[in-house]
Design an enzyme around this catalytic site. Structure first.
Site, PDB file in Angstrom:
ATOM      1  N   HIS A 197      -7.726  -6.031   7.667  1.00  0.00           N
ATOM      2  CA  HIS A 197      -7.512  -5.005   8.673  1.00  0.00           C
ATOM      3  C   HIS A 197      -7.770  -5.569  10.069  1.00  0.00           C
ATOM      4  O   HIS A 197      -8.894  -5.878  10.434  1.00  0.00           O
ATOM      5  CB  HIS A 197      -8.369  -3.752   8.450  1.00  0.00           C
ATOM      6  CG  HIS A 197      -7.734  -2.521   9.045  1.00  0.00           C
ATOM      7  ND1 HIS A 197      -6.874  -1.720   8.337  1.00  0.00           N
ATOM      8  CD2 HIS A 197      -7.808  -1.983  10.272  1.00  0.00           C
ATOM      9  CE1 HIS A 197      -6.456  -0.722   9.109  1.00  0.00           C
ATOM     10  NE2 HIS A 197      -7.005  -0.872  10.295  1.00  0.00           N
ATOM     11  N   GLU A 206      -2.686  -1.770  -3.062  1.00  0.00           N
ATOM     12  CA  GLU A 206      -3.762  -1.003  -2.446  1.00  0.00           C
ATOM     13  C   GLU A 206      -3.452   0.487  -2.534  1.00  0.00           C
ATOM     14  O   GLU A 206      -2.288   0.886  -2.523  1.00  0.00           O
ATOM     15  CB  GLU A 206      -3.905  -1.359  -0.965  1.00  0.00           C
ATOM     16  CG  GLU A 206      -4.243  -2.796  -0.678  1.00  0.00           C
ATOM     17  CD  GLU A 206      -4.362  -3.061   0.807  1.00  0.00           C
ATOM     18  OE1 GLU A 206      -4.923  -4.119   1.164  1.00  0.00           O
ATOM     19  OE2 GLU A 206      -3.905  -2.237   1.611  1.00  0.00           O
ATOM     20  N   HIS A 215       0.857  -1.187   0.000  1.00  0.00           N
ATOM     21  CA  HIS A 215       0.000   0.000   0.000  1.00  0.00           C
ATOM     22  C   HIS A 215       0.894   1.237   0.000  1.00  0.00           C
ATOM     23  O   HIS A 215       1.205   1.819   1.035  1.00  0.00           O
ATOM     24  CB  HIS A 215      -0.906  -0.005   1.246  1.00  0.00           C
ATOM     25  CG  HIS A 215      -1.928   1.076   1.250  1.00  0.00           C
ATOM     26  ND1 HIS A 215      -3.130   0.968   1.920  1.00  0.00           N
ATOM     27  CD2 HIS A 215      -1.953   2.314   0.685  1.00  0.00           C
ATOM     28  CE1 HIS A 215      -3.835   2.075   1.761  1.00  0.00           C
ATOM     29  NE2 HIS A 215      -3.122   2.913   1.022  1.00  0.00           N
TER      30      HIS A 215
END
Length: 238
Positions: free
Chosen positions: A190, A70, A43
Protein backbone atom coordinates in the site's frame (compact mmCIF):
# COMPACT_ATOMS: atom_id res chain seq x y z
CA UNK A 1 15.21 -11.92 -2.94
CA UNK A 2 11.93 -10.31 -1.98
CA UNK A 3 9.27 -11.09 -4.59
CA UNK A 4 7.42 -8.38 -6.50
CA UNK A 5 3.72 -9.09 -6.98
CA UNK A 6 2.06 -6.65 -9.38
CA UNK A 7 -1.49 -5.65 -8.49
CA UNK A 8 -3.36 -5.27 -11.79
CA UNK A 9 -6.58 -3.76 -10.43
CA UNK A 10 -5.88 -0.39 -12.08
CA UNK A 11 -5.53 -2.09 -15.46
CA UNK A 12 -9.03 -3.47 -14.99
CA UNK A 13 -10.28 -0.01 -13.95
CA UNK A 14 -9.03 1.42 -17.25
CA UNK A 15 -10.62 -1.43 -19.22
CA UNK A 16 -13.95 -1.04 -17.44
CA UNK A 17 -14.08 2.70 -18.14
CA UNK A 18 -14.86 2.07 -21.80
CA UNK A 19 -16.13 -1.49 -21.79
CA UNK A 20 -14.71 -4.03 -24.17
CA UNK A 21 -11.30 -5.56 -23.60
CA UNK A 22 -8.78 -2.74 -24.01
CA UNK A 23 -6.39 -3.01 -22.30
CA UNK A 24 -6.41 -6.79 -22.31
CA UNK A 25 -6.11 -7.73 -18.64
CA UNK A 26 -4.91 -11.27 -19.31
CA UNK A 27 -2.17 -10.08 -21.67
CA UNK A 28 -1.00 -7.44 -19.19
CA UNK A 29 -0.75 -10.08 -16.46
CA UNK A 30 1.29 -12.38 -18.71
CA UNK A 31 3.49 -9.48 -19.78
CA UNK A 32 4.15 -8.57 -16.15
CA UNK A 33 5.40 -12.12 -15.61
CA UNK A 34 7.50 -11.99 -18.78
CA UNK A 35 9.08 -8.70 -17.64
CA UNK A 36 10.16 -10.27 -14.34
CA UNK A 37 7.35 -9.92 -11.83
CA UNK A 38 7.24 -12.94 -9.51
CA UNK A 39 3.54 -12.69 -8.76
CA UNK A 40 0.20 -11.20 -9.75
CA UNK A 41 -2.21 -9.71 -7.21
CA UNK A 42 -5.91 -8.98 -7.66
CA UNK A 43 -8.47 -7.56 -5.27
CA UNK A 44 -12.00 -8.24 -6.52
CA UNK A 45 -14.68 -6.14 -4.84
CA UNK A 46 -18.42 -6.81 -4.67
CA UNK A 47 -19.29 -3.95 -7.06
CA UNK A 48 -16.92 -5.22 -9.76
CA UNK A 49 -15.51 -1.75 -10.34
CA UNK A 50 -12.12 -3.15 -11.37
CA UNK A 51 -11.20 -6.84 -11.11
CA UNK A 52 -14.28 -9.00 -11.55
CA UNK A 53 -14.84 -12.54 -10.34
CA UNK A 54 -14.78 -13.89 -13.89
CA UNK A 55 -11.36 -12.21 -14.37
CA UNK A 56 -10.04 -14.25 -11.46
CA UNK A 57 -11.28 -17.50 -12.96
CA UNK A 58 -9.74 -16.60 -16.35
CA UNK A 59 -6.40 -15.49 -14.92
CA UNK A 60 -5.78 -18.52 -12.74
CA UNK A 61 -4.88 -21.13 -15.40
CA UNK A 62 -2.72 -18.66 -17.36
CA UNK A 63 -0.33 -17.56 -14.62
CA UNK A 64 3.00 -19.26 -14.02
CA UNK A 65 4.05 -17.16 -11.00
CA UNK A 66 2.35 -16.81 -7.63
CA UNK A 67 -1.28 -15.72 -7.69
CA UNK A 68 -2.40 -13.61 -4.72
CA UNK A 69 -6.10 -12.85 -4.23
CA UNK A 70 -6.96 -10.11 -1.75
CA UNK A 71 -10.33 -9.36 -0.24
CA UNK A 72 -12.78 -9.45 2.61
CA UNK A 73 -13.76 -13.05 3.41
CA UNK A 74 -17.44 -12.88 2.51
CA UNK A 75 -19.20 -16.10 1.55
CA UNK A 76 -18.81 -15.35 -2.18
CA UNK A 77 -15.13 -14.45 -1.78
CA UNK A 78 -14.36 -17.62 0.17
CA UNK A 79 -16.03 -19.71 -2.56
CA UNK A 80 -14.07 -17.91 -5.28
CA UNK A 81 -10.73 -18.46 -3.56
CA UNK A 82 -11.43 -22.11 -2.76
CA UNK A 83 -12.46 -22.70 -6.39
CA UNK A 84 -9.34 -21.04 -7.81
CA UNK A 85 -6.84 -22.22 -5.18
CA UNK A 86 -4.25 -19.44 -5.63
CA UNK A 87 -0.82 -19.55 -4.06
CA UNK A 88 -1.96 -17.05 -1.44
CA UNK A 89 -5.06 -15.33 -0.13
CA UNK A 90 -4.65 -12.00 1.65
CA UNK A 91 -7.53 -11.15 3.96
CA UNK A 92 -8.42 -7.47 4.35
CA UNK A 93 -11.10 -5.92 6.59
CA UNK A 94 -12.62 -3.70 3.86
CA UNK A 95 -16.26 -2.68 3.75
CA UNK A 96 -18.04 -3.53 0.46
CA UNK A 97 -18.11 0.12 -0.74
CA UNK A 98 -14.61 1.04 0.43
CA UNK A 99 -12.49 2.95 -2.11
CA UNK A 100 -9.22 1.32 -1.06
CA UNK A 101 -7.79 -0.57 1.90
CA UNK A 102 -7.02 1.93 4.66
CA UNK A 103 -6.64 -0.14 7.84
CA UNK A 104 -5.48 -3.53 8.98
CA UNK A 105 -7.35 -6.20 10.91
CA UNK A 106 -7.78 -6.04 14.65
CA UNK A 107 -6.62 -9.62 14.87
CA UNK A 108 -7.21 -9.79 18.61
CA UNK A 109 -10.86 -8.70 18.33
CA UNK A 110 -11.56 -10.97 15.35
CA UNK A 111 -9.37 -13.86 16.48
CA UNK A 112 -12.08 -16.54 16.37
CA UNK A 113 -13.45 -15.39 13.01
CA UNK A 114 -10.01 -15.25 11.39
CA UNK A 115 -9.00 -18.58 12.89
CA UNK A 116 -11.98 -20.29 11.25
CA UNK A 117 -11.38 -18.59 7.90
CA UNK A 118 -7.66 -19.42 7.89
CA UNK A 119 -8.45 -23.07 8.65
CA UNK A 120 -10.91 -23.15 5.74
CA UNK A 121 -8.30 -21.91 3.27
CA UNK A 122 -5.63 -24.21 4.68
CA UNK A 123 -7.89 -27.17 3.92
CA UNK A 124 -7.60 -26.15 0.26
CA UNK A 125 -3.82 -25.84 0.48
CA UNK A 126 -3.78 -22.04 0.23
CA UNK A 127 -1.24 -19.86 2.05
CA UNK A 128 -3.00 -17.28 4.24
CA UNK A 129 -1.87 -13.73 4.89
CA UNK A 130 -3.59 -11.10 7.09
CA UNK A 131 -3.42 -7.40 6.24
CA UNK A 132 -2.38 -5.67 9.48
CA UNK A 133 -0.97 -2.42 10.81
CA UNK A 134 2.64 -2.27 12.00
CA UNK A 135 1.73 -3.38 15.51
CA UNK A 136 3.43 -6.29 17.26
CA UNK A 137 0.18 -7.24 19.00
CA UNK A 138 -1.63 -7.58 15.67
CA UNK A 139 1.24 -9.71 14.37
CA UNK A 140 1.09 -11.89 17.49
CA UNK A 141 -2.64 -12.56 17.17
CA UNK A 142 -2.25 -13.23 13.45
CA UNK A 143 0.10 -16.04 14.36
CA UNK A 144 -2.40 -17.34 16.92
CA UNK A 145 -5.17 -17.30 14.29
CA UNK A 146 -3.12 -19.49 12.00
CA UNK A 147 -1.87 -16.97 9.42
CA UNK A 148 1.19 -18.04 7.48
CA UNK A 149 2.13 -14.42 6.82
CA UNK A 150 1.12 -10.89 7.63
CA UNK A 151 1.06 -8.07 5.09
CA UNK A 152 2.07 -4.80 6.73
CA UNK A 153 -0.14 -1.86 5.73
CA UNK A 154 2.49 0.62 4.56
CA UNK A 155 0.49 3.79 3.82
CA UNK A 156 1.63 5.40 7.12
CA UNK A 157 5.24 4.64 6.18
CA UNK A 158 4.80 6.21 2.73
CA UNK A 159 3.10 9.29 4.18
CA UNK A 160 5.91 9.94 6.69
CA UNK A 161 8.84 8.93 4.48
CA UNK A 162 9.55 12.32 2.90
CA UNK A 163 9.71 14.04 6.30
CA UNK A 164 11.88 11.45 8.03
CA UNK A 165 12.74 8.02 6.68
CA UNK A 166 14.05 6.91 10.08
CA UNK A 167 10.83 7.92 11.83
CA UNK A 168 8.72 6.39 9.05
CA UNK A 169 10.36 2.97 9.29
CA UNK A 170 10.56 2.69 13.10
CA UNK A 171 7.24 0.93 13.86
CA UNK A 172 7.52 -1.20 10.72
CA UNK A 173 10.97 -2.40 11.64
CA UNK A 174 9.76 -3.30 15.14
CA UNK A 175 6.74 -5.22 13.80
CA UNK A 176 8.81 -6.91 11.10
CA UNK A 177 11.48 -7.96 13.59
CA UNK A 178 8.82 -9.42 15.85
CA UNK A 179 7.29 -11.34 12.93
CA UNK A 180 10.71 -12.80 12.19
CA UNK A 181 11.17 -13.68 15.87
CA UNK A 182 7.90 -15.62 16.13
CA UNK A 183 8.28 -17.31 12.76
CA UNK A 184 5.53 -15.76 10.65
CA UNK A 185 6.17 -14.72 7.05
CA UNK A 186 6.19 -11.07 6.03
CA UNK A 187 4.64 -9.19 3.13
CA UNK A 188 4.07 -5.45 2.68
CA UNK A 189 1.88 -3.25 0.55
CA UNK A 190 0.00 0.00 0.00
CA UNK A 191 1.58 3.20 -1.35
CA UNK A 192 5.01 1.65 -1.79
CA UNK A 193 6.69 3.31 -4.77
CA UNK A 194 10.00 3.90 -6.53
CA UNK A 195 10.60 6.74 -4.06
CA UNK A 196 10.32 4.73 -0.85
CA UNK A 197 10.60 1.03 -1.66
CA UNK A 198 14.38 0.65 -1.71
CA UNK A 199 14.84 2.12 1.78
CA UNK A 200 12.02 -0.02 3.16
CA UNK A 201 13.66 -3.14 1.75
CA UNK A 202 17.12 -2.13 2.94
CA UNK A 203 15.80 -1.84 6.49
CA UNK A 204 13.70 -5.03 6.31
CA UNK A 205 15.54 -7.29 3.86
CA UNK A 206 13.76 -10.46 5.03
CA UNK A 207 10.50 -9.40 3.39
CA UNK A 208 8.94 -12.28 1.49
CA UNK A 209 6.86 -10.17 -0.89
CA UNK A 210 5.67 -6.69 -1.74
CA UNK A 211 2.38 -6.11 -3.55
CA UNK A 212 2.33 -2.90 -5.61
CA UNK A 213 -0.33 -1.65 -7.98
CA UNK A 214 -1.33 2.00 -8.13
CA UNK A 215 2.14 3.55 -8.08
CA UNK A 216 3.56 0.96 -10.46
CA UNK A 217 0.83 1.47 -13.06
CA UNK A 218 1.21 5.27 -12.75
CA UNK A 219 4.97 4.95 -13.32
CA UNK A 220 4.31 2.72 -16.32
CA UNK A 221 2.47 5.59 -18.06
CA UNK A 222 5.82 7.39 -18.31
CA UNK A 223 8.41 4.61 -18.25
CA UNK A 224 6.57 1.76 -19.92
CA UNK A 225 5.52 -1.41 -18.14
CA UNK A 226 8.71 -3.39 -18.76
CA UNK A 227 11.08 -0.66 -17.59
CA UNK A 228 8.89 0.09 -14.59
CA UNK A 229 8.92 -3.53 -13.41
CA UNK A 230 12.70 -3.65 -13.87
CA UNK A 231 13.10 -0.53 -11.73
CA UNK A 232 10.92 -1.94 -8.95
CA UNK A 233 12.87 -5.19 -9.03
CA UNK A 234 16.09 -3.18 -8.73
CA UNK A 235 14.75 -1.66 -5.50
CA UNK A 236 14.42 -5.18 -4.08
CA UNK A 237 17.93 -6.40 -4.81
CA UNK A 238 19.97 -7.41 -1.76
Amino acid sequence: MTKLSVNINKVATLRNARGGNNPDLLKVAKDCEMFGAQGITVHPRPDGRHIRYNDVYELSPLLTTEFNIEGYPSEDFVKLVCDVKPSQVTLVPDKPDQLTSNAGWDTEKYLDFLTDIAACFHESGIRVSFFVSADKRMVEYSKQAGADRVELYTEPYAAAYMQSSEFAIKEFLEAASYAKEIGIGLNAGHDLSLHNLQYFHQQIPWLDEVSIGHALICDALYLGLEETIHQYLACLKD
